[in-house]
Write an enzyme that holds these catalytic residues in place. Structure first.
Site, PDB file in Angstrom:
ATOM      1  N   GLU A   1       4.082  -3.293  12.549  1.00  0.00           N
ATOM      2  CA  GLU A   1       3.075  -2.262  12.314  1.00  0.00           C
ATOM      3  C   GLU A   1       1.943  -2.989  11.602  1.00  0.00           C
ATOM      4  OE1 GLU A   1       0.817  -0.111  10.627  1.00  0.00           O
ATOM      5  OE2 GLU A   1       2.379   0.729   9.338  1.00  0.00           O
ATOM      6  N   LEU A   2       0.866  -3.255  12.353  1.00  0.00           N
ATOM      7  CA  LEU A   2      -0.146  -4.209  11.867  1.00  0.00           C
ATOM      8  C   LEU A   2      -1.476  -3.517  11.564  1.00  0.00           C
ATOM      9  CD1 LEU A   2       0.835  -7.001  14.427  1.00  0.00           C
ATOM     10  CD2 LEU A   2       1.726  -6.647  12.116  1.00  0.00           C
TER      11      LEU A   2
ATOM     12  N   CYS B   1      -3.384   1.383   6.918  1.00  0.00           N
ATOM     13  CA  CYS B   1      -3.649   0.821   8.258  1.00  0.00           C
ATOM     14  C   CYS B   1      -4.246   1.873   9.175  1.00  0.00           C
ATOM     15  CB  CYS B   1      -2.349   0.323   8.893  1.00  0.00           C
ATOM     16  SG  CYS B   1      -1.501  -0.839   7.853  1.00  0.00           S
TER      17      CYS B   1
ATOM     18  N   ASN C   1       0.806  -1.231   0.000  1.00  0.00           N
ATOM     19  CA  ASN C   1       0.000   0.000   0.000  1.00  0.00           C
ATOM     20  C   ASN C   1       0.833   1.272   0.000  1.00  0.00           C
ATOM     21  OD1 ASN C   1       0.769  -0.403   2.650  1.00  0.00           O
ATOM     22  ND2 ASN C   1      -1.165   0.275   3.529  1.00  0.00           N
TER      23      ASN C   1
ATOM     24  N   LYS D   1      12.228  -7.568   1.802  1.00  0.00           N
ATOM     25  CA  LYS D   1      11.333  -8.399   0.999  1.00  0.00           C
ATOM     26  C   LYS D   1      10.062  -7.578   0.789  1.00  0.00           C
ATOM     27  CE  LYS D   1       8.020 -11.029   1.806  1.00  0.00           C
ATOM     28  NZ  LYS D   1       7.205 -10.424   0.732  1.00  0.00           N
ATOM     29  N   PRO D   2       9.993  -6.884  -0.359  1.00  0.00           N
ATOM     30  CA  PRO D   2       8.785  -6.088  -0.602  1.00  0.00           C
ATOM     31  C   PRO D   2       7.631  -6.991  -1.008  1.00  0.00           C
ATOM     32  CG  PRO D   2      10.300  -5.890  -2.448  1.00  0.00           C
ATOM     33  CD  PRO D   2      10.942  -6.835  -1.470  1.00  0.00           C
TER      34      PRO D   2
ATOM     35  N   GLU E   1     -11.511  -4.525   9.891  1.00  0.00           N
ATOM     36  CA  GLU E   1     -10.836  -3.532   9.047  1.00  0.00           C
ATOM     37  C   GLU E   1     -11.302  -3.739   7.598  1.00  0.00           C
ATOM     38  OE1 GLU E   1      -6.589  -4.233   8.807  1.00  0.00           O
ATOM     39  OE2 GLU E   1      -6.185  -2.098   8.588  1.00  0.00           O
TER      40      GLU E   1
ATOM     41  N   SER F   1      -0.547  -7.408   7.891  1.00  0.00           N
ATOM     42  CA  SER F   1      -1.746  -7.783   8.648  1.00  0.00           C
ATOM     43  C   SER F   1      -1.398  -8.325  10.036  1.00  0.00           C
ATOM     44  CB  SER F   1      -2.524  -8.845   7.877  1.00  0.00           C
ATOM     45  OG  SER F   1      -1.819 -10.064   7.935  1.00  0.00           O
TER      46      SER F   1
HETATM   47  C1  SIN Z   1       0.135   2.325   6.679  1.00  0.00           C
HETATM   48  O1  SIN Z   1      -1.007   2.421   6.399  1.00  0.00           O
HETATM   49  O2  SIN Z   1       0.629   1.208   6.797  1.00  0.00           O
HETATM   50  C2  SIN Z   1       1.027   3.516   6.871  1.00  0.00           C
HETATM   51  C3  SIN Z   1       0.328   4.802   6.816  1.00  0.00           C
HETATM   52  C4  SIN Z   1       1.197   5.993   7.093  1.00  0.00           C
HETATM   53  O3  SIN Z   1       2.423   5.920   7.174  1.00  0.00           O
HETATM   54  O4  SIN Z   1       0.610   7.057   7.252  1.00  0.00           O
END
Ligand code: SIN
Length: 484
Positions: A250-251, A284, A151, A174-175, A382, A229
């Site tokens: 960061e989930l 997220c 994203n 690893k993208p 979500e 996720s």
């Molecule tokens: C994300 O949605 O994973 C990051 C969003 C952000 O950095 O503002």
């Protein structure tokens, strides 16, 4: 095949073009835009070997040189904004203006951490013994790995590479296999600014589980940073236990967006559009549940409806488009399932909600639902798409309870001009990021990260670099006083 057809992997400072390739698809047109080598365990092992080989030299490289490399990389990124933004729109779908914004956001992490590289301070602590001194120093954790999502194909990578390089760690990225091109462009930039070979590798492939397993099993990889996720985060945390790797996660999020009657309503609506529609709702931190006070919920809904209806859906490369496609067909199916579930359970469809006229490409129109309740999927899961669900509330206590009634805790937004209420909410909402009268709090100098099942650790800011540093304590004995 378009102009974007030659993208080898970047392993240990070499461009590796193995025979097997997979297609990268433009989600707006469903066309193949590039072919990328399908990396597997062998490539991942080579990347780890290369990183291990150079780790101690990189850790010994002076901070000013590591800072120089990050800062030069940021400059090149900014100079190449148009090219990089176009590639991003082609592989991810977001409108060109947003892609340009993401390149600036991505470069800002390099700029921020280029400065932080020079400020890795130690400590001295008073000892209880006359004969001893207590010293604290910070050292890089070693070889690190980043597993990054589609994203934000550039910014989620630079937010990890920035602090890793600033701290003196090597990194294997690893993208997502859906958006490898932005990642490989970042590797080109580092090669041009003189990053020593082996410090960075980019390995991508269509079997992320297999690739990740190699990273997780190798005891020499000392830290993993993952954005994605919650379910995958939990799996990685279990796998990390075997080698006691450091982790930052960061989930998922399920952000509440709360509007009180004393808020500036027009401001709140503008910020609602930002917090909901950035990246087509595929972030997220996207606002998912709009709790609007019952006195103003009708007016808020009308104003938001006008704004969402006016948004042009289409190929992000076209002028005036502000809503691009979702990433893949399964994303469209999930969003539609949430919308249909809400309608079936009594929600009122105000805007959007059907894909008529959007057959080619993975589009879903901005959608607004009112009359939403807590039983509907939109309010308990979500959605990760352009759907705003309005839930009226009547008291501050009620809305705090509802906002907190989720296993997620990444971002929350609230709009009020009452300072007392603002502080009460800031203290009681169980979230890592709070947008108080602000729908876009993300910035390189602020700590980004969640609580509860939204993750562990922080990225960006002065806190972000700590995730890549180990604390070493030196007990220095033999400081005997010279007799006078
Ligand atoms: C994300 O949605 O994973 C990051 C969003 C952000 O950095 O503002």
């Amino acid at each position: 095949m378009s102009i974007l057809d030659n993208y080898p992997l970047y392993i240990g400072g070499n461009w590796v073009d193995n025979k097997k390739k997979y297609d990268v698809i433009n989600p707006a047109t469903e066309e193949v835009i590039a072919q990328v080598p399908n990396g597997g365990p062998e490539e991942m092992k080579q990347a780890i070997e290369a990183a291990v080989h150079v780790q101690s030299d990189w850790a010994d490289t002076v901070a000013s040189e590591r800072a120089r490399i990050l800062s030069d990389a940021a400059k090149l990124m900014r100079e190449r904004t148009e090219k990089l933004a176009r590639i991003m729109t082609l592989e991810e779908g977001k409108p060109l203006a947003e892609s340009r914004g993401e390149i600036a956001y991505a470069a800002s992490f390099f700029e921020w951490f280029a400065e932080e590289a020079k400020r890795i301070y130690g400590d001295t602590i008073p000892s209880n013994s006359k004969d001893k001194r207590i010293l604290v120093m910070k050292r890089p954790v070693g070889v690190t790995a980043a597993i990054t999502p589609w994203n934000f194909p550039a910014a989620m990578i630079t937010r990890k590479i920035g602090p890793a390089f600033a701290a003196g760690c090597t990194m294997i990225v690893k993208p997502s296999e859906l958006t490898p091109l932005s990642a490989l462009e970042i590797a080109k930039i580092f090669e041009e600014v003189g990053l020593p070979k082996g410090v960075l590798s980019i390995v991508v492939g269509t079997d992320p589980v297999e690739l990740t397993r190699v990273l997780m099993d190798d005891v020499r990889v000392r830290k993993i940073s993952f954005t994605g996720s919650t379910s995958v985060g939990k799996l990685l945390m279990k796998q990390a236990a075997d080698t006691m790797k450091r982790v930052s996660f960061e989930l998922g999020g399920h952000a509440p967006f709360i509007v009180f009657p004393d808020a500036d309503l027009d401001e709140a609506v503008s910020h609602a559009v930002l917090a909901k529609m950035r990246g087509m709702g595929e972030t997220c931190v996207a606002a998912n549940r709009f709790y609007v006070h019952e006195e103003i919920s009708e007016l808020f809904t009308e104003k938001l409806a006008l704004r969402l209806e006016a948004m042009k859906v289409g190929n992000g490369l076209e002028e005036g488009v502000s809503v691009g496609p979702l990433i893949e067909p399964s994303a469209v199916r999930k969003v539609d399932e949430h919308v249909q579930d809400a309608i079936m359970k009594g929600a009122k469809l105000i805007v959007g909600g059907n894909r008529a006229g959007l057959e080619k490409g993975y589009f879903y129109p901005p959608t607004l639902l009112s009359n939403v309740n807590e039983e509907m999927k939109v309010s308990c899961e979500e959605t990760f798409g352009p759907v705003a669900a309005i839930l009226p509330f009547s008291t501050e206590e009620e809305v705090i309870q509802k906002a907190n009634s989720t296993r997620y805790g990444l971002a929350a937004y609230f709009f009020t001009r009452d300072v007392g209420r603002l502080f009460r909410l800031a203290e009681r909402l169980e979230y890592g990021i709070l947008g108080a009268n602000d729908g876009l709090p993300s910035t390189a100098q602020a700590p980004f990260g969640g609580v509860k099942e939204s993750g562990l650790g922080r990225e960006g800011s002065k806190y972000g670099i700590e995730e890549y540093l180990d604390i070493k304590y030196i007990s220095l004995g033999g400081i005997t006083k010279i007799e006078k």
